[in-house]
Design an enzyme around this catalytic site. Structure first.
Site, short mmCIF file in Angstrom:
data_model
loop_
_atom_site.label_atom_id
_atom_site.label_comp_id
_atom_site.label_asym_id
_atom_site.label_seq_id
_atom_site.Cartn_x
_atom_site.Cartn_y
_atom_site.Cartn_z
N ASN A 125 0.82 -1.21 0.00
CA ASN A 125 0.00 0.00 0.00
C ASN A 125 0.85 1.27 0.00
O ASN A 125 1.93 1.30 0.57
CB ASN A 125 -0.93 0.03 1.21
N ILE A 126 0.32 2.31 -0.60
CA ILE A 126 1.09 3.54 -0.76
C ILE A 126 1.51 4.15 0.57
O ILE A 126 2.57 4.78 0.68
CB ILE A 126 0.30 4.57 -1.60
N LYS A 127 0.70 3.92 1.62
CA LYS A 127 1.05 4.49 2.93
C LYS A 127 2.31 3.86 3.50
O LYS A 127 3.02 4.48 4.30
CB LYS A 127 -0.11 4.33 3.92
N GLY A 128 2.59 2.60 3.13
CA GLY A 128 3.86 1.98 3.46
C GLY A 128 4.04 1.61 4.91
O GLY A 128 3.08 1.33 5.64
N GLU A 132 8.43 4.65 5.11
CA GLU A 132 8.68 4.40 3.69
C GLU A 132 7.37 4.18 2.95
O GLU A 132 6.47 3.50 3.45
CB GLU A 132 9.57 3.17 3.50
#
Length: 248
Positions: A125-128, A132
């Site tokens: 997922n983009i939230k990482g 990161e």
């Protein structure tokens, strides 16, 4: 500096360790004696029961503290060291675009009855995770997160349909070695469906995996505790782009 070491508790090399476990008996003096006896059979001498707490009606959780007489030779320690450079997202995108000429396809899932998506979400997922961004943030990666409780045949079929370059599987549930059985089922299914040169990279992750077992389980790489999106992205890029093992 000596490569022979012992645990540290109060003073250097005193061998003191703390250990916790659960016994299937109610909490009383006899159960504490049983905990001390078990710790003694593990090699702790002397040993103290420093905490005991009843769980339900028939189990007790213990913490014991004692001296271990065992020595560890650091020369005999076998671990998997990272053998590829750790890349930034910009470096990954640049390498994929210049050398591959198309987006690199990554398919991820939790297989079997495992419904714990925290691990796979942290990587994809983009939230990482840990500050990161996840692989969805990398513009030259096409990421498909299939979520939880995905049947192995369904994952194989989706990976083939998407022409996946890499398949990421997270396994958190470990009761009765479910993570090992599921991983072996996964690798066997891909071997049956695709030839070695057509098979995507198989990458497994989870807190209870032994990173040295990749060959035994039939996968390319195992990631355990503390893995970040950059670790995974760098590995995939190294194997499929930097080392030129992938033909577009």
């Amino acid at each position: 500096m000596s490569n022979i070491i012992r645990p540290y508790g109060d003073t250097t090399g005193d061998g003191m360790v703390q250990l916790s476990f659960t016994l299937p008996i109610p909490h009383d003096k006899r159960s504490e004696g049983a905990a001390a006896q078990l710790a003694g059979k593990m090699g702790l001498d002397p040993v103290m029961v420093v905490h005991a707490s009843q769980i339900g009606t028939s189990h007790t959780f213990f913490v014991v503290y004692g001296k271990a007489n065992h020595l560890v030779n650091l020369d005999d320690v076998n671990v998997v060291e990272r053998d590829y450079p750790l890349l930034t997202s910009k470096e990954v995108n640049s390498l994929v675009k210049e050398r591959l000429g198309r987006k690199l396809v990554v398919v991820g899932a939790c297989i079997g009855t495992d419904a714990h998506t925290v691990g796979i979400d942290a990587i994809l997922n983009i939230k990482g995770f840990a500050g990161e961004k996840g692989l969805e943030y990398y513009r030259e990666l096409k990421v498909l997160n299939l979520g939880a409780q995905v049947a192995v045949p369904d994952l194989v079929n989706r990976a083939i349909a998407e022409k996946a370059d890499a398949v990421l599987v997270s396994q958190v549930v470990t009761q009765r070695d479910a993570h090992l059985h599921n991983t072996r089922e996964l690798s066997a299914a891909f071997r049956e469906a695709l030839s070695p040169q057509d098979r995507p990279l198989l990458i497994i992750g989870g807190p209870r995996f032994d990173e040295t077992m990749a060959d035994e389980l039939g996968v390319d790489q195992i990631f355990s505790r503390g893995t970040t999106p950059a670790d995974v992205a760098s590995y995939i890029t190294h194997r499929l782009v930097s080392s030129k093992e992938l033909v577009s």
